[in-house]
Design a protein around this motif. Structure first.
Motif, PDB file in Angstrom:
ATOM      1  N   THR A 198       0.449  -1.241  -0.133  1.00  0.00           N
ATOM      2  CA  THR A 198      -0.341  -0.054   0.218  1.00  0.00           C
ATOM      3  C   THR A 198       1.020   0.957   0.702  1.00  0.00           C
ATOM      4  O   THR A 198       0.765   2.108  -0.752  1.00  0.00           O
ATOM      5  CB  THR A 198      -0.538  -0.227   1.191  1.00  0.00           C
ATOM      6  N   SER A 199       1.910   1.327   0.987  1.00  0.00           N
ATOM      7  CA  SER A 199       2.833   2.922   1.360  1.00  0.00           C
ATOM      8  C   SER A 199       3.262   2.655  -0.472  1.00  0.00           C
ATOM      9  O   SER A 199       3.675   3.817  -0.837  1.00  0.00           O
ATOM     10  CB  SER A 199       4.171   2.359   1.822  1.00  0.00           C
ATOM     11  N   THR A 200       3.796   0.967  -0.896  1.00  0.00           N
ATOM     12  CA  THR A 200       4.732   1.088  -2.396  1.00  0.00           C
ATOM     13  C   THR A 200       3.651   2.131  -3.313  1.00  0.00           C
ATOM     14  O   THR A 200       4.720   2.840  -4.078  1.00  0.00           O
ATOM     15  CB  THR A 200       4.952  -0.129  -2.714  1.00  0.00           C
ATOM     16  N   ILE A 201       2.741   1.760  -3.090  1.00  0.00           N
ATOM     17  CA  ILE A 201       1.668   2.128  -4.390  1.00  0.00           C
ATOM     18  C   ILE A 201       0.927   3.977  -4.277  1.00  0.00           C
ATOM     19  O   ILE A 201       1.351   4.635  -5.358  1.00  0.00           O
ATOM     20  CB  ILE A 201       0.483   1.725  -4.288  1.00  0.00           C
ATOM     21  N   ALA A 202       1.180   4.080  -3.003  1.00  0.00           N
ATOM     22  CA  ALA A 202       0.897   5.540  -3.301  1.00  0.00           C
ATOM     23  C   ALA A 202       2.513   6.421  -3.217  1.00  0.00           C
ATOM     24  O   ALA A 202       2.219   7.387  -3.524  1.00  0.00           O
ATOM     25  CB  ALA A 202       1.019   5.168  -1.374  1.00  0.00           C
ATOM     26  N   GLY A 203       3.841   5.983  -3.300  1.00  0.00           N
ATOM     27  CA  GLY A 203       4.855   6.715  -2.893  1.00  0.00           C
ATOM     28  C   GLY A 203       5.411   6.952  -4.839  1.00  0.00           C
ATOM     29  O   GLY A 203       5.635   7.660  -5.025  1.00  0.00           O
ATOM     30  N   GLU A 204       4.456   5.404  -5.253  1.00  0.00           N
ATOM     31  CA  GLU A 204       4.963   5.737  -6.900  1.00  0.00           C
ATOM     32  C   GLU A 204       4.197   6.421  -7.586  1.00  0.00           C
ATOM     33  O   GLU A 204       4.660   7.039  -8.534  1.00  0.00           O
ATOM     34  CB  GLU A 204       4.751   3.795  -7.409  1.00  0.00           C
ATOM     35  N   ASN A 205       2.732   6.119  -7.270  1.00  0.00           N
ATOM     36  CA  ASN A 205       2.108   7.550  -7.696  1.00  0.00           C
ATOM     37  C   ASN A 205       2.319   9.189  -7.392  1.00  0.00           C
ATOM     38  O   ASN A 205       2.325   9.703  -8.102  1.00  0.00           O
ATOM     39  CB  ASN A 205       0.210   6.945  -7.098  1.00  0.00           C
ATOM     40  N   SER A 206       3.070   8.891  -5.739  1.00  0.00           N
ATOM     41  CA  SER A 206       3.207  10.504  -5.949  1.00  0.00           C
ATOM     42  C   SER A 206       4.293  10.701  -6.732  1.00  0.00           C
ATOM     43  O   SER A 206       4.280  11.473  -6.809  1.00  0.00           O
ATOM     44  CB  SER A 206       3.932  10.653  -3.961  1.00  0.00           C
ATOM     45  N   GLU A 207       5.692   9.798  -6.802  1.00  0.00           N
ATOM     46  CA  GLU A 207       6.407  10.079  -7.924  1.00  0.00           C
ATOM     47  C   GLU A 207       6.315  10.705  -8.870  1.00  0.00           C
ATOM     48  O   GLU A 207       6.719  11.497  -9.528  1.00  0.00           O
ATOM     49  CB  GLU A 207       7.645   9.389  -7.146  1.00  0.00           C
ATOM     50  N   TYR A 208       5.492   9.892  -9.765  1.00  0.00           N
ATOM     51  CA  TYR A 208       4.938   9.647 -10.371  1.00  0.00           C
ATOM     52  C   TYR A 208       3.856  11.550 -11.410  1.00  0.00           C
ATOM     53  O   TYR A 208       4.433  11.924 -11.851  1.00  0.00           O
ATOM     54  CB  TYR A 208       4.246   9.288 -11.551  1.00  0.00           C
ATOM     55  N   PHE A 209       3.195  11.731  -9.984  1.00  0.00           N
ATOM     56  CA  PHE A 209       2.406  12.791 -10.054  1.00  0.00           C
ATOM     57  C   PHE A 209       3.040  14.332  -9.346  1.00  0.00           C
ATOM     58  O   PHE A 209       2.428  14.808 -10.131  1.00  0.00           O
ATOM     59  CB  PHE A 209       0.963  12.385  -9.530  1.00  0.00           C
ATOM     60  N   PRO A 247       6.222  14.770  -8.638  1.00  0.00           N
ATOM     61  CA  PRO A 247       8.004  14.307  -9.204  1.00  0.00           C
ATOM     62  C   PRO A 247       9.027  15.138  -8.052  1.00  0.00           C
ATOM     63  O   PRO A 247       8.708  16.768  -7.559  1.00  0.00           O
ATOM     64  CB  PRO A 247       8.486  14.461 -10.353  1.00  0.00           C
ATOM     65  N   TYR A 248       9.907  14.601  -7.286  1.00  0.00           N
ATOM     66  CA  TYR A 248      10.390  15.593  -6.930  1.00  0.00           C
ATOM     67  C   TYR A 248      10.357  16.033  -5.607  1.00  0.00           C
ATOM     68  O   TYR A 248      10.638  17.111  -5.131  1.00  0.00           O
ATOM     69  CB  TYR A 248      11.929  16.698  -7.791  1.00  0.00           C
ATOM     70  N   ALA A 249       9.423  15.136  -5.051  1.00  0.00           N
ATOM     71  CA  ALA A 249       9.287  16.162  -3.389  1.00  0.00           C
ATOM     72  C   ALA A 249      10.224  15.640  -2.772  1.00  0.00           C
ATOM     73  O   ALA A 249      11.063  14.889  -3.386  1.00  0.00           O
ATOM     74  CB  ALA A 249       8.142  15.089  -2.963  1.00  0.00           C
ATOM     75  N   GLU A 250      10.580  17.121  -1.751  1.00  0.00           N
ATOM     76  CA  GLU A 250      11.995  17.322  -0.754  1.00  0.00           C
ATOM     77  C   GLU A 250      11.196  16.928   0.919  1.00  0.00           C
ATOM     78  O   GLU A 250      12.359  16.422   1.277  1.00  0.00           O
ATOM     79  CB  GLU A 250      11.748  18.699  -0.920  1.00  0.00           C
ATOM     80  N   ASP A 251      10.029  16.453   0.092  1.00  0.00           N
ATOM     81  CA  ASP A 251       9.339  16.607   1.674  1.00  0.00           C
ATOM     82  C   ASP A 251       8.148  15.035   2.441  1.00  0.00           C
ATOM     83  O   ASP A 251       7.271  15.353   0.534  1.00  0.00           O
ATOM     84  CB  ASP A 251       8.936  17.528   2.857  1.00  0.00           C
ATOM     85  N   ARG A 252       8.123  14.325   2.476  1.00  0.00           N
ATOM     86  CA  ARG A 252       7.336  13.596   2.331  1.00  0.00           C
ATOM     87  C   ARG A 252       7.044  12.968   3.228  1.00  0.00           C
ATOM     88  O   ARG A 252       7.727  12.769   4.368  1.00  0.00           O
ATOM     89  CB  ARG A 252       8.270  12.066   1.745  1.00  0.00           C
ATOM     90  N   GLN A 253       5.703  13.156   4.065  1.00  0.00           N
ATOM     91  CA  GLN A 253       5.551  12.884   5.318  1.00  0.00           C
ATOM     92  C   GLN A 253       4.164  12.155   5.396  1.00  0.00           C
ATOM     93  O   GLN A 253       2.771  11.682   4.596  1.00  0.00           O
ATOM     94  CB  GLN A 253       5.148  14.716   6.541  1.00  0.00           C
ATOM     95  N   ILE A 254       4.650  11.006   6.171  1.00  0.00           N
ATOM     96  CA  ILE A 254       3.299   9.984   6.225  1.00  0.00           C
ATOM     97  C   ILE A 254       2.344  10.190   6.948  1.00  0.00           C
ATOM     98  O   ILE A 254       2.576  10.303   8.491  1.00  0.00           O
ATOM     99  CB  ILE A 254       3.508   8.271   6.824  1.00  0.00           C
ATOM    100  N   LEU A 255       1.107  10.141   7.019  1.00  0.00           N
ATOM    101  CA  LEU A 255      -0.522  10.332   8.211  1.00  0.00           C
ATOM    102  C   LEU A 255      -1.213   9.560   8.909  1.00  0.00           C
ATOM    103  O   LEU A 255      -0.929   9.886  10.044  1.00  0.00           O
ATOM    104  CB  LEU A 255      -0.977  11.714   7.561  1.00  0.00           C
ATOM    105  N   LEU A 256      -0.414   8.419   7.889  1.00  0.00           N
ATOM    106  CA  LEU A 256      -1.469   7.391   8.051  1.00  0.00           C
ATOM    107  C   LEU A 256      -0.962   6.509   7.850  1.00  0.00           C
ATOM    108  O   LEU A 256      -1.362   6.034   6.629  1.00  0.00           O
ATOM    109  CB  LEU A 256      -3.677   7.618   8.429  1.00  0.00           C
TER     110      LEU A 256
END
Length: 185
Positions: free
Chosen positions: A95-106, A108-117
């Protein structure tokens, strides 16, 4: 491989839906609290008033259903997809991998990533996993995401994902409500 196709297709779809600021995208129909019954993925979910469901023939192949809403400052989208079941112990990671890969695709190059739940859940008596996150960078507004991953009795994993860009408290509440409304058909 299926997850990668879903991730790429998901990223492209989110971009397409969120970039439609006019709300008149291909196949769009106005809804007023409509419940989507996605027989292909085997789930249903309820949309807030004003959201638009996209016709199945207008969806990217990886999606089984999708809907969006646009505001003057941004938008939000949800989309459903399914794949092979993953073992219970793999749910958190997948679940976290799919979320992360979609985030990176949409986003890109996020500097800060926060897991909220990130927590196990249950949907209609089936094991599920909920994951929410936010990504941001100095020169852009943040993006919020929420995904629910459900293991079904027929050996499938079903996903309902929502993304808000730029992050907006009101749209975040709507995304969370849509994902909380998910049930199995």
């Amino acid at each position: 491989m299926l997850v990668l196709l879903v991730v790429v297709g998901g990223g492209v779809g989110v971009w397409w839906f969120l970039s439609d600021q006019g709300g008149d995208g291909p196949g769009a129909t106005q809804t007023e609290g409509l419940t989507i019954e996605d027989s292909e993925s085997g789930i249903s979910y309820t949309l807030p008033e004003g959201w638009e469901e996209f016709a199945s023939e207008d969806l990217i192949e990886a999606f089984t259903s999708s809907a969006s809403v646009s505001t003057e400052t941004g938008g939000a989208s949800v989309f459903a997809f399914s794949g092979e079941a993953m073992a219970d112990e793999e749910m958190s990671m997948s679940t976290s991998t799919i979320a992360g890969e979609n985030s990176e695709y949409f986003y890109p190059y996020a500097e800060d990533r926060q897991i909220l739940l990130s927590e196990p859940a249950e949907v209609d008596g089936q094991e599920a996993y909920r994951f929410t996150w936010e990504v941001s960078k100095a020169d852009d507004e943040p993006m919020y995401g929420h995904i629910v991953h459900i293991l079904t009795d027929d050996n499938r994993s079903v996903f309902l994902m929502g993304i808000v860009y730029p992050d907006d408290p009101a749209l975040r509440t709507e995304i969370d409500a849509v994902l909380t409304s998910v049930t199995l058909l």
